[in-house]
Scaffold this motif. Structure first.
Motif, mmCIF file in Angstrom:
data_model
loop_
_atom_site.group_PDB
_atom_site.id
_atom_site.type_symbol
_atom_site.label_atom_id
_atom_site.label_comp_id
_atom_site.label_asym_id
_atom_site.label_seq_id
_atom_site.Cartn_x
_atom_site.Cartn_y
_atom_site.Cartn_z
ATOM 1 N N GLN A 120 19.287 21.476 16.719
ATOM 2 C CA GLN A 120 19.351 22.779 16.052
ATOM 3 C C GLN A 120 17.980 23.114 15.474
ATOM 4 O OE1 GLN A 120 21.808 22.991 12.485
ATOM 5 N NE2 GLN A 120 22.378 25.077 12.968
ATOM 6 N N THR A 121 17.523 24.341 15.681
ATOM 7 C CA THR A 121 16.218 24.754 15.166
ATOM 8 C C THR A 121 16.384 25.992 14.298
ATOM 9 O OG1 THR A 121 15.194 23.943 17.193
ATOM 10 C CG2 THR A 121 13.875 25.441 15.845
ATOM 11 N N HIS B 140 24.918 36.739 8.640
ATOM 12 C CA HIS B 140 26.149 36.426 7.897
ATOM 13 C C HIS B 140 26.938 37.696 7.581
ATOM 14 C CE1 HIS B 140 26.059 32.012 7.030
ATOM 15 N NE2 HIS B 140 24.987 32.219 7.785
ATOM 16 N N ILE C 41 31.414 30.295 20.032
ATOM 17 C CA ILE C 41 30.288 29.490 20.531
ATOM 18 C C ILE C 41 30.781 28.588 21.666
ATOM 19 C CG2 ILE C 41 28.921 29.416 18.398
ATOM 20 C CD1 ILE C 41 30.132 26.554 17.977
ATOM 21 N N PRO D 287 28.296 23.434 13.393
ATOM 22 C CA PRO D 287 28.075 24.628 12.565
ATOM 23 C C PRO D 287 29.219 24.927 11.609
ATOM 24 C CG PRO D 287 28.779 25.273 14.757
ATOM 25 C CD PRO D 287 28.638 23.762 14.781
ATOM 26 N N LEU E 288 29.943 28.316 10.714
ATOM 27 C CA LEU E 288 30.541 29.521 11.307
ATOM 28 C C LEU E 288 31.344 30.354 10.312
ATOM 29 C CD1 LEU E 288 31.628 28.062 14.792
ATOM 30 C CD2 LEU E 288 29.497 29.231 14.200
ATOM 31 N N GLU F 105 27.766 33.933 19.456
ATOM 32 C CA GLU F 105 26.482 33.447 18.912
ATOM 33 C C GLU F 105 25.703 32.548 19.865
ATOM 34 O OE1 GLU F 105 26.587 33.443 14.049
ATOM 35 O OE2 GLU F 105 26.152 31.593 15.086
HETATM 36 N N1 LIG Z 1 21.038 33.612 13.315
HETATM 37 C C1 LIG Z 1 20.670 32.340 13.572
HETATM 38 N N2 LIG Z 1 19.437 31.944 13.241
HETATM 39 C C2 LIG Z 1 19.032 30.704 13.504
HETATM 40 O O1 LIG Z 1 17.801 30.345 13.157
HETATM 41 C C3 LIG Z 1 19.896 29.787 14.108
HETATM 42 N N3 LIG Z 1 19.490 28.513 14.370
HETATM 43 C C4 LIG Z 1 21.203 30.243 14.421
HETATM 44 N N4 LIG Z 1 22.073 29.405 14.987
HETATM 45 C C5 LIG Z 1 23.446 29.739 15.071
HETATM 46 O O2 LIG Z 1 24.083 29.618 13.810
HETATM 47 C C6 LIG Z 1 24.931 28.475 13.819
HETATM 48 C C7 LIG Z 1 24.781 27.705 12.558
HETATM 49 O O3 LIG Z 1 25.608 28.342 11.663
HETATM 50 P P1 LIG Z 1 25.898 27.762 10.214
HETATM 51 O O4 LIG Z 1 24.694 28.073 9.392
HETATM 52 O O5 LIG Z 1 26.129 26.294 10.331
HETATM 53 O O6 LIG Z 1 27.082 28.523 9.780
HETATM 54 C C8 LIG Z 1 24.528 27.664 15.004
HETATM 55 O O7 LIG Z 1 25.559 26.874 15.494
HETATM 56 C C9 LIG Z 1 24.178 28.759 15.967
HETATM 57 O O8 LIG Z 1 25.321 29.387 16.491
HETATM 58 N N5 LIG Z 1 21.545 31.513 14.153
#
Ligand SMILES: Nc1nc(O)c(N)c(N[C@@H]2O[C@H](COP(=O)(O)O)[C@@H](O)[C@H]2O)n1
Ligand SMILES: NC(=O)C1=CN([C@@H]2O[C@H](COP(=O)(O)OP(=O)(O)OC[C@H]3O[C@@H](n4cnc5c(N)ncnc54)[C@H](O)[C@@H]3O)[C@@H](O)[C@H]2O)C=CC1
Length: 271
Positions: free
Chosen positions: A54-55, A67, A78, A88, A90, A194
């Motif tokens: 994850q980045t 959000h 997803i 995540p 979510l 997403e």
């Molecule tokens: N909008 C967004 N920006 C980023 O920088 C991201 N890495 C992601 N990733 C998405 O968000 C999920 C993580 O969600 P939570 O913060 O754990 O609720 C991840 O699974 C991707 O779908 N999105």
């Protein structure tokens, strides 16, 4: 499972209002939910530095916008690659958002690969009343323990038999119209998709893109380099074999938010 609440400036919602799902009407029964494809990329079109990791790309303002989007959709989908890589949450973490405005997490997991357990983030959040319980769409029955975990917090497992695809038996086991119709049947009127890479790249194919109503992409001012998880759909050719663009957006708006820019549009070719 406590992560800091996000601050969302309400006036930012007006910038993306034209791309939001319509208010659901009790008398209409659409065959598919309003579908928003949304994700964050780098300048070299990467979602993550490497597969399976994850980045963080979004800055605080664009993250809060994501959000807000979560709170405006009844479900968030997803692929299992993302569920495994990110564990995540979510949910919508804008302060004060009630459970009724939390989206339903949906994970596409045709082969039952997600090691969901009582410690998975979505399960913990559902137990704590900070998010809804997950739904899993799969093509095979899950192990009893996994089904039990999902159902213990009020989630559901949908075992579907995909129609046999003529060419790509494993690449896309369930057709997107089938997925959207299933969710619509179960009361999902708006769906935020997403990612990750596989999900996004298959949705960008013109056959599937017609199912997408809005596209909202956060672009962060960073290059991640080769070997990442790339948004880059299969190339497309015309009847003479000459390459043509795969998909294009219309009604485009670019919204600067902090150091990021958020691109909003609708797939060209839709009414
Ligand atoms: N909008 C967004 N920006 C980023 O920088 C991201 N890495 C992601 N990733 C998405 O968000 C999920 C993580 O969600 P939570 O913060 O754990 O609720 C991840 O699974 C991707 O779908 N999105
Ligand atoms: N920056 C961002 O906004 C986001 C980044 N990501 C990143 O993307 C990466 C994960 O992407 P991928 O590995 O490509 O996995 P993915 O999340 O796209 O999941 C792919 C899997 O989902 C299932 N799937 C996809 N389409 C399906 C269909 N039509 N029917 C049935 N099953 C289907 C299949 O099992 C497939 O192998 C992670 O690194 C994650 O951090 C994920 C989401 C958003």
């Amino acid at each position: 499972m406590s992560r800091p609440p996000l601050t969302f400036a309400p006036h930012h919602s007006t910038l993306i209002a034209p791309y939001m799902p319509p208010s659901p009407s009790p008398s209409s029964h659409p065959r598919k939910p309003h579908t928003t494809l949304t994700f964050a990329t780098s300048l070299d079109s990467n979602l993550a530095l490497s597969p399976g990791t994850q980045t963080p790309l979004s800055g605080p303002l664009s993250k809060a916008l994501t959000h807000y989007l979560r709170s405006r959709h009844t479900a968030i989908l997803i692929g299992v690659g993302t569920a495994i890589a990110d564990d995540p949450s979510l949910n919508c973490r804008i302060a004060g958002v009630a459970l009724e405005h939390q989206p339903r997490p949906v994970v596409l997991d045709p082969h039952g690969r997600w090691p969901i357990s009582a410690t998975s983030s979505v399960v913990q959040l559902a137990r704590e009343g900070q998010g809804r319980a997950p739904w899993i769409i799969t093509c095979r029955e899950l192990e009893a323990e996994k089904r039990e975990v999902v159902e213990s917090v009020g989630g559901q497992v949908f075992v579907v038999s995909p129609p046999p695809p003529p060419k790509f038996p494993l690449a896309t086991p369930i057709s997107w119209p089938h997925i959207l119709a299933l969710l619509s049947t179960h009361g999902i009127t708006s769906l935020m998709i997403e990612g990750g890479g596989t999900v996004i790249n298959t949705l960008l194919h013109p056959n599937n893109m017609a199912l997408v109503d809005s596209v909202i992409v956060t672009i962060a001012p960073v290059w991640l380099g080769r070997g990442g998880v790339q948004v880059c759909p299969e190339a497309r050719a015309d009847e003479h074999g000459a390459k043509v663009p795969v998909s294009r957006l219309r009604d485009v708006q670019w919204v600067p938010l902090g150091e990021d820019v958020v691109l909003c549009g609708r797939p060209a070719g839709r009414g």
